[in-house]
Design a protein around this motif. Structure first.
Motif, mmCIF file in Angstrom:
data_model
loop_
_atom_site.group_PDB
_atom_site.id
_atom_site.type_symbol
_atom_site.label_atom_id
_atom_site.label_comp_id
_atom_site.label_asym_id
_atom_site.label_seq_id
_atom_site.Cartn_x
_atom_site.Cartn_y
_atom_site.Cartn_z
ATOM 1 N N GLY A 1 -3.393 5.545 -6.713
ATOM 2 C CA GLY A 1 -2.527 5.290 -5.568
ATOM 3 C C GLY A 1 -3.098 4.248 -4.626
ATOM 4 O O GLY A 1 -2.600 4.076 -3.509
ATOM 5 N N MET A 2 -4.119 3.529 -5.088
ATOM 6 C CA MET A 2 -4.778 2.518 -4.261
ATOM 7 C C MET A 2 -4.737 1.158 -4.952
ATOM 8 O O MET A 2 -4.673 1.062 -6.180
ATOM 9 C CB MET A 2 -6.244 2.900 -4.009
ATOM 10 C CG MET A 2 -6.439 4.255 -3.353
ATOM 11 S SD MET A 2 -6.005 4.248 -1.603
ATOM 12 C CE MET A 2 -7.394 3.308 -0.937
ATOM 13 N N VAL A 3 -4.780 0.108 -4.126
ATOM 14 C CA VAL A 3 -4.916 -1.259 -4.621
ATOM 15 C C VAL A 3 -6.342 -1.709 -4.354
ATOM 16 O O VAL A 3 -6.865 -1.533 -3.246
ATOM 17 C CB VAL A 3 -3.939 -2.216 -3.914
ATOM 18 C CG1 VAL A 3 -4.070 -3.625 -4.471
ATOM 19 C CG2 VAL A 3 -2.514 -1.725 -4.052
ATOM 20 N N LYS B 1 0.829 -1.210 0.000
ATOM 21 C CA LYS B 1 0.000 0.000 0.000
ATOM 22 C C LYS B 1 0.864 1.261 0.000
ATOM 23 O O LYS B 1 0.569 2.228 -0.703
ATOM 24 C CB LYS B 1 -0.921 -0.006 1.227
ATOM 25 C CG LYS B 1 -2.002 -1.074 1.201
ATOM 26 C CD LYS B 1 -2.804 -1.053 2.493
ATOM 27 C CE LYS B 1 -3.847 -2.152 2.536
ATOM 28 N NZ LYS B 1 -4.579 -2.171 3.834
ATOM 29 N N GLU B 2 1.936 1.242 0.799
ATOM 30 C CA GLU B 2 2.814 2.401 0.871
ATOM 31 C C GLU B 2 3.457 2.690 -0.478
ATOM 32 O O GLU B 2 3.540 3.847 -0.926
ATOM 33 C CB GLU B 2 3.899 2.153 1.927
ATOM 34 C CG GLU B 2 4.906 3.287 2.060
ATOM 35 C CD GLU B 2 6.011 2.987 3.066
ATOM 36 O OE1 GLU B 2 6.906 3.828 3.216
ATOM 37 O OE2 GLU B 2 5.980 1.903 3.686
ATOM 38 N N ARG B 3 3.901 1.653 -1.158
ATOM 39 C CA ARG B 3 4.571 1.845 -2.444
ATOM 40 C C ARG B 3 3.594 2.262 -3.538
ATOM 41 O O ARG B 3 3.886 3.147 -4.352
ATOM 42 C CB ARG B 3 5.307 0.564 -2.848
ATOM 43 C CG ARG B 3 6.556 0.300 -2.026
ATOM 44 C CD ARG B 3 7.149 -1.060 -2.363
ATOM 45 N NE ARG B 3 6.318 -2.144 -1.874
ATOM 46 C CZ ARG B 3 6.373 -3.394 -2.303
ATOM 47 N NH1 ARG B 3 7.227 -3.731 -3.259
ATOM 48 N NH2 ARG B 3 5.579 -4.317 -1.791
ATOM 49 N N VAL B 4 2.413 1.648 -3.569
ATOM 50 C CA VAL B 4 1.429 1.995 -4.599
ATOM 51 C C VAL B 4 0.972 3.440 -4.434
ATOM 52 O O VAL B 4 0.730 4.144 -5.423
ATOM 53 C CB VAL B 4 0.233 1.027 -4.557
ATOM 54 C CG1 VAL B 4 -0.898 1.513 -5.465
ATOM 55 C CG2 VAL B 4 0.671 -0.370 -4.992
ATOM 56 N N ALA B 5 0.865 3.916 -3.200
ATOM 57 C CA ALA B 5 0.467 5.306 -2.963
ATOM 58 C C ALA B 5 1.436 6.276 -3.640
ATOM 59 O O ALA B 5 1.033 7.363 -4.099
ATOM 60 C CB ALA B 5 0.399 5.584 -1.467
ATOM 61 N N LEU B 6 2.689 5.886 -3.720
ATOM 62 C CA LEU B 6 3.699 6.756 -4.338
ATOM 63 C C LEU B 6 3.572 6.792 -5.865
ATOM 64 O O LEU B 6 4.186 7.644 -6.516
ATOM 65 C CB LEU B 6 5.102 6.275 -3.956
ATOM 66 C CG LEU B 6 5.453 6.342 -2.464
ATOM 67 C CD1 LEU B 6 6.795 5.663 -2.200
ATOM 68 C CD2 LEU B 6 5.484 7.788 -1.979
ATOM 69 N N LEU B 7 2.786 5.884 -6.422
ATOM 70 C CA LEU B 7 2.616 5.821 -7.873
ATOM 71 C C LEU B 7 1.409 6.634 -8.354
ATOM 72 O O LEU B 7 1.119 6.651 -9.560
ATOM 73 C CB LEU B 7 2.437 4.365 -8.317
ATOM 74 C CG LEU B 7 3.545 3.391 -7.945
ATOM 75 C CD1 LEU B 7 3.213 1.999 -8.462
ATOM 76 C CD2 LEU B 7 4.897 3.846 -8.487
ATOM 77 N N LYS B 8 0.730 7.293 -7.464
ATOM 78 C CA LYS B 8 -0.464 8.057 -7.814
ATOM 79 C C LYS B 8 -0.162 9.039 -8.938
ATOM 80 O O LYS B 8 0.832 9.756 -8.902
ATOM 81 C CB LYS B 8 -0.980 8.815 -6.599
ATOM 82 C CG LYS B 8 -2.275 9.586 -6.849
ATOM 83 C CD LYS B 8 -2.764 10.255 -5.585
ATOM 84 C CE LYS B 8 -4.065 11.018 -5.834
ATOM 85 N NZ LYS B 8 -4.571 11.682 -4.601
#
Length: 297
Positions: free
Chosen positions: A210-212, A131-138
Motif C-alpha cells: 500500500g506504499m509507493v 498515495k491515497e489510491r495506492v493505499a487502497l491496493l494493499k
C-alpha cells in the motif's frame, strides 16, 4: 517566417480536407501557399508565410476548433521532425489507467477512478492522490499484477508506429509516467521506448504494502527528465515533442517545442500548443511532417 498548418481528419467523420483547406485560405486571405498530402483523405500540410504567428493562430483557432473530427497543429515549418519524444503512459500510450484497473481486483474501481479523474483534471495534488489510491491496493498479489497486465493493458492506436518511426529517423523516445514501473517496463519493451521512469510499488511477501517507494514520479519528474535528456542529447526546445493527457503532464508539454494534449482533460488541452482529440497517435507523426510512406513498424 514559413509556418506549417497540419490538418488531420478522422475518417469516421463526414468532413473534407479540401473544404477545410478552402476555409483556411479564405479566412487568412492566402494567395500563395504550398499544399502537401500526407495521407490521402486524412492528413495534409498547408505551408505559407506569415509575419505574425500569434495573430494567425488567433484567427484559426475559433474556426478550426469547432470542426468535429479535425485535429490540427500550427508551427514553424522548418525542422519539425523531433529528435526527442517524451510520452505519458496511462490513457496516452495505453488505453487505460493502470491504477484504476488494479483497483478493480479489490472491488474499488469506481472509488479509485473518481480520484484519478480529479487528479488528472488538476483538482487534487497528484502526489497525495497517488498515495491515497495506492493505499487502497494493499494486499494485491504479484500474480494479480501480472493478470492485470495480460488481460487489461492494450496499446493505444498508433503507439508503436509513432515510436518506431521517430526512432527510425534518429530520435530518442522516453516513457515518463505517474504510473508504475511494473507496467512501464513491459510497455516500453513492447513499443520500443529507449528509457522509462515511473513510480515503484512496494512489495513485501509477494503482496503490495500500500506504499509507493519514494521519490514519487510526478509533474516535476517529467519536466526534469525532459531537461536532463535535452542536455544529454544536446537538443534545443524545438527538437522536442511531448504528449500526455493529464494535469501532471502540463509542465512537460509546456517545455517541449511541440506539446500535444492527447484526448486530454480541458486544463491540459488549454496549456498545450496542439491537441489530438479525434485521431490516434499517428497524428503526432503528421504534425511533424511525416507521410504514410515514412511510417515504420
Amino acid at each position: 517566417m514559413d509556418i506549417a498548418l497540419t490538418l488531420v481528419v478522422n475518417p469516421a467523420f463526414d468532413i473534407s480536407l479540401e473544404n477545410i483547406e478552402n476555409k483556411v485560405t479564405d479566412l487568412l486571405s492566402l494567395n500563395e501557399y504550398r499544399g502537401r498530402i500526407l495521407s490521402e483523405n486524412r492528413a495534409m500540410d498547408l505551408i505559407f508565410e506569415t509575419k505574425d504567428h500569434r495573430r494567425t493562430r488567433e484567427m484559426l483557432t475559433p474556426a478550426l476548433t469547432k470542426i468535429e473530427g479535425l485535429d490540427w497543429a500550427l508551427q514553424a515549418a522548418k525542422k519539425r521532425k523531433k529528435k526527442l519524444l517524451l510520452a505519458d503512459m496511462d490513457s496516452t500510450i495505453i488505453t487505460v489507467e493502470c491504477i484504476d484497473e488494479l483497483a478493480d481486483f479489490v472491488g474499488l474501481k469506481d472509488k479509485v477512478s473518481e480520484i484519478t479523474e480529479s487528479a488528472m483534471r488538476g483538482e487534487l495534488d497528484f502526489e497525495e492522490a497517488l498515495k491515497e489510491r495506492v493505499a487502497l491496493l494493499k494486499g494485491l498479489t504479484a500474480s494479480q499484477l501480472d493478470e492485470c497486465y495480460e488481460d487489461r493493458i492494450e496499446l493505444m492506436g498508433g503507439a508503436r508506429t509513432l515510436i518506431q518511426t521517430v526512432k527510425a529517423n534518429g530520435g530518442y523516445a522516453a516513457l515518463v509516467s505517474g504510473g508504475f514501473t511494473f507496467f512501464t517496463e513491459k510497455v516500453a519493451e513492447r513499443v520500443g521506448f529507449d528509457m522509462t521512469r515511473a513510480n515503484v510499488l512496494e512489495i513485501a511477501d509477494d503482496q503490495l504494502t500500500g506504499m509507493v517507494v519514494p521519490p514519487i514520479c510526478g509533474a516535476q519528474t517529467k519536466l526534469d527528465t525532459l531537461n536532463e535528456l535535452a542536455e544529454k542529447l544536446e537538443l534545443e526546445q524545438r527538437d522536442i515533442i511531448a504528449v500526455g493527457d493529464g494535469a501532471n503532464d502540463i509542465p512537460m508539454l509546456e517545455a517541449a517545442g511541440l506539446g500535444v494534449a492527447y484526448h486530454a482533460k480541458p486544463k491540459t488541452r488549454a496549456a498545450a500548443r496542439a491537441a489530438v482529440t479525434y485521431n490516434d497517435l499517428t497524428a503526432l507523426l503528421y504534425f511533424q511532417g511525416y507521410s504514410d510512406a515514412d511510417f515504420s513498424n
